[in-house]
Design a protein around this motif. Structure first.
Motif, PDB file in Angstrom:
ATOM      1  N   ALA A 217       0.987  -1.188   0.395  1.00  0.00           N
ATOM      2  CA  ALA A 217      -0.343   0.195   0.218  1.00  0.00           C
ATOM      3  C   ALA A 217       1.260   0.909  -0.135  1.00  0.00           C
ATOM      4  O   ALA A 217       0.534   2.442  -1.154  1.00  0.00           O
ATOM      5  CB  ALA A 217      -0.727  -0.063   0.963  1.00  0.00           C
TER       6      ALA A 217
ATOM      7  N   ASP B 252      -5.456   0.042  -3.210  1.00  0.00           N
ATOM      8  CA  ASP B 252      -6.461   1.221  -3.040  1.00  0.00           C
ATOM      9  C   ASP B 252      -7.134   1.419  -1.431  1.00  0.00           C
ATOM     10  O   ASP B 252      -7.561   2.377  -0.512  1.00  0.00           O
ATOM     11  CB  ASP B 252      -7.649   1.387  -3.864  1.00  0.00           C
TER      12      ASP B 252
ATOM     13  N   LEU C  62      -6.901  -0.562   2.361  1.00  0.00           N
ATOM     14  CA  LEU C  62      -5.492  -2.113   3.255  1.00  0.00           C
ATOM     15  C   LEU C  62      -6.965  -2.045   4.199  1.00  0.00           C
ATOM     16  O   LEU C  62      -7.474  -1.763   5.302  1.00  0.00           O
ATOM     17  CB  LEU C  62      -5.081  -1.125   4.127  1.00  0.00           C
TER      18      LEU C  62
ATOM     19  N   TRP D 205       0.295   7.937   5.158  1.00  0.00           N
ATOM     20  CA  TRP D 205       0.270   6.789   3.494  1.00  0.00           C
ATOM     21  C   TRP D 205      -1.516   6.972   3.739  1.00  0.00           C
ATOM     22  O   TRP D 205      -1.719   6.480   2.387  1.00  0.00           O
ATOM     23  CB  TRP D 205       1.283   5.433   4.006  1.00  0.00           C
ATOM     24  N   GLY D 206      -1.832   6.439   4.916  1.00  0.00           N
ATOM     25  CA  GLY D 206      -3.201   6.653   4.411  1.00  0.00           C
ATOM     26  C   GLY D 206      -4.137   7.398   5.096  1.00  0.00           C
ATOM     27  O   GLY D 206      -3.178   8.195   5.679  1.00  0.00           O
TER      28      GLY D 206
ATOM     29  N   VAL E 203      -6.248   4.521   1.439  1.00  0.00           N
ATOM     30  CA  VAL E 203      -4.853   4.386   1.380  1.00  0.00           C
ATOM     31  C   VAL E 203      -4.982   6.006   0.534  1.00  0.00           C
ATOM     32  O   VAL E 203      -6.009   6.220  -0.225  1.00  0.00           O
ATOM     33  CB  VAL E 203      -3.630   3.526  -0.382  1.00  0.00           C
ATOM     34  N   ASN E 204      -3.961   6.760   0.632  1.00  0.00           N
ATOM     35  CA  ASN E 204      -4.169   8.174   1.018  1.00  0.00           C
ATOM     36  C   ASN E 204      -4.275   8.361  -0.304  1.00  0.00           C
ATOM     37  O   ASN E 204      -2.778   8.587  -1.873  1.00  0.00           O
ATOM     38  CB  ASN E 204      -3.282   8.586   1.567  1.00  0.00           C
TER      39      ASN E 204
ATOM     40  N   VAL F  81      -4.726   6.504  -7.053  1.00  0.00           N
ATOM     41  CA  VAL F  81      -6.105   5.656  -5.790  1.00  0.00           C
ATOM     42  C   VAL F  81      -7.171   5.638  -6.449  1.00  0.00           C
ATOM     43  O   VAL F  81      -7.656   6.939  -6.398  1.00  0.00           O
ATOM     44  CB  VAL F  81      -5.148   6.001  -4.335  1.00  0.00           C
TER      45      VAL F  81
END
Length: 273
Positions: A72, A78, A80, A96-97, A228-229, A236
């Motif tokens: 991810a 896209d 997690l 990251w998220g 996911v950011n 994404v």
């Protein structure tokens, strides 16, 4: 004149094809998840409900939690869906998220050979049980793959003050494999092994193995879901990914999780807030 019309028609068809391709891309997401959600059969059971309702197809990459997080971070997904809360919180904190949500829980259990050479049967203290396994130098099969299960196992060895690195290759064996494969290896070796309960219930090669230790609150196993950011990875599919998260943590997804059973046993317990 006819040539102009042909060129115009070709351009219009090209635009329609581009829009259709963009829509198709948006109606498809990749979920980076764990072997436990796949091996247990949960995702195969519940995903059609989301796909039918939303029109979004879901492709699942089932690996250990550590690898799923790394995938991810690389933008290879896209959404997690994993089970190692400290690592999940770090994933979000580092950008990251977008946001983490609780989804469901179950627990870990210590599986072992029916002969139980370490004498841990019936216990409910995982640290005491692992200490006994180490003292007896009974074979122990570890996933050794940075998965959520492996991370939990290492915490309990640390709690028991056992240096498994020093024991690696002797009584402590690292498989570098998923949960199902590691259970198969434990079955062949007559080894102890920590497993999530869902994979154990779904596991078909139980001969000579049984649940020996369970019920310790430290064996609680929480799952979380994170978008996911898209600021990190513009590719994404944020809208479709967020729709999946809202479904999974909403009434329909939570009911689907609660309704999934094998041999009459509920494998996961929804607890989205």
């Amino acid at each position: 004149m006819n040539g102009n019309w042909l060129r115009t028609g070709a351009m219009m068809l090209g635009c329609v094809a581009f829009v259709a391709m963009a829509q198709a891309e948006e109606n498809y997401i990749v979920v980076q998840s764990t072997t436990s959600t796949q091996n247990s059969g949960l995702l195969d059971a519940i995903l059609p409900g989301f796909e039918d309702q939303s029109g979004v197809d879901v492709s699942v990459v089932a690996v250990g939690t550590g690898q799923a997080i790394r995938n991810a971070m690389n933008g290879d997904g896209d959404v997690l869906l994993v089970h190692a809360k400290p690592a999940e919180d770090q994933f979000v904190a580092e950008g990251w998220g977008v946001q983490r949500f609780d989804v469901m829980y179950n627990d870990f259990v210590l599986i072992g050979p029916s002969a139980d050479p370490a004498g841990v049967r019936g216990g409910s203290d995982i640290v005491t049980a692992l200490s006994a396994v180490a003292a007896a130098q009974s074979p122990f099969a570890s996933r050794g793959d940075d998965s959520g299960t492996h991370k939990a196992e290492l915490r309990h060895w640390q709690g028991a003050r056992i240096d498994v690195d020093a024991a690696s290759g002797s009584w402590y064996r690292e498989t570098g494999a998923g949960m199902g494969a590691t259970l198969n290896i434990a079955q062949g070796m007559g080894a102890y092994v920590l497993s999530d309960r869902a994979t154990w219930i779904a596991f078909g090669n139980k001969a000579g193995l049984e649940v020996l230790v369970q019920g310790d609150p430290r064996l609680f196993n929480q799952y979380g879901v994170i978008l996911v950011n898209p600021d990190k990875h513009p590719q994404v599919r944020a809208e479709a990914g967020q729709a999946f998260i809202e479904w999974l943590t909403g009434p329909n997804g939570q009911a689907a999780i609660a309704g999934y059973r094998l041999d009459g046993q509920q494998l996961f317990f929804p607890n989205a807030q």
